[in-house]
Write an enzyme that holds these catalytic residues in place. Sequence first.
Site, PDB file in Angstrom:
ATOM      1  CB  SER A  11      -0.949  -0.013   1.200  1.00 47.92           C
ATOM      2  OG  SER A  11      -0.238  -0.160   2.418  1.00 47.92           O
ATOM      3  N   GLY A 134       6.877   9.524   9.232  1.00 53.12           N
ATOM      4  CA  GLY A 134       5.906  10.485   9.716  1.00 53.12           C
ATOM      5  C   GLY A 134       4.497   9.926   9.704  1.00 53.12           C
ATOM      6  CE  LYS A 189       4.664   4.067  13.256  1.00 56.07           C
ATOM      7  NZ  LYS A 189       3.639   3.480  12.373  1.00 56.07           N
ATOM      8  CD  GLU A 279       6.995  -3.818   9.262  1.00 58.38           C
ATOM      9  OE1 GLU A 279       7.583  -4.534  10.102  1.00 58.38           O
ATOM     10  OE2 GLU A 279       7.354  -3.739   8.082  1.00 58.38           O
TER      11      GLU A 279
END
Length: 329
Positions: A11, A134, A189, A279
């Site tokens: 994607s 980002g 994150k 991930e």
Amino acid sequence: MKKVAVIGSGSWGTALAQMLTVHGHTVRMWARNASTVAEINERHTNEKYLPGILLPQALTATTDRAEALEGADMILSAVPSRAVRQTMMDFASYVPAKTVVINVAKGLEDGSLLRLSEVIQQCVPQCEVCTLSGPSHAEEVAREIPTICLIASQKEEIAKMVQQEFMNPRFRLYTNTDVIGVEMGAALKNIIALAAGINDGLGFGDNSKAALMTRGIAEMMRLGVAMGGKAETFAGLSGIGDLIVTCTSMHSRNRRAGILLGQGKSLEETLAEVKMVVEGVNTVQAACHLAEKYQVDMPITQAIHDVLFQGKNTEAAVLELMTREGKSE
């Protein structure tokens, strides 16, 4: 305008290829599967990863490595973290000296504990490597929803060159020379987003999610700084910015996976339902090893590791986090 090769047809790689083509660059994608290449070239779609998006007719794809990289001024590495090393080794002989390779994946290499730009530099030592990161969901970039990211390189002139070539009215880029901080924020994150998803799957509320995100950025920063990153980077786009979007959006595979885990599904059931690479699952073991190596306390990361790989009940993991010894912030 540049000639850009995009390695990978997921994607994010597809969305960036589309964006760059629309804004005048000549882009060729490399995909492993001939059926994906045929779909992109003939139907101008990639329904598996970007359903409902019509790709530009000028965007082409190939399964041939040499053809994909022929004449490329810049190369985007857009394969999952676990595939970066083998893919870069396969492409290394086709990369001319000083070619800029832009890593857009977010993760760590399990085993070596290397950041992905380090893996690329090992495999393709003749290249100039940098990282794009980002708060950026591919689905939104493909629909030209305004997005702001950053490009990180130890060589500021490389970052500025990519910034100049990639920026457009719908995609803004800042530069950053703290590659360690940027890549660690991007990788870690995803683990906190799994925790945020588990929070939602358990039926908890905004109070608990806000606490998870806030304490999550604290432990992300502790490890990143211990590894040589800058604390202020974690207050920026690749830290708190990426954390917010990944913990709150249903576009986030990591949050979706966490929701399923919180609802009681096993890891195998969860990955089968999400159907794309998560991930955070690939990163959490490496993060725990790094926390041990640098003697950094990462209780949320450890809790997610125990849920995924030690069979710990999600409710029990939350209870352990809530009943830890009292500390000052």
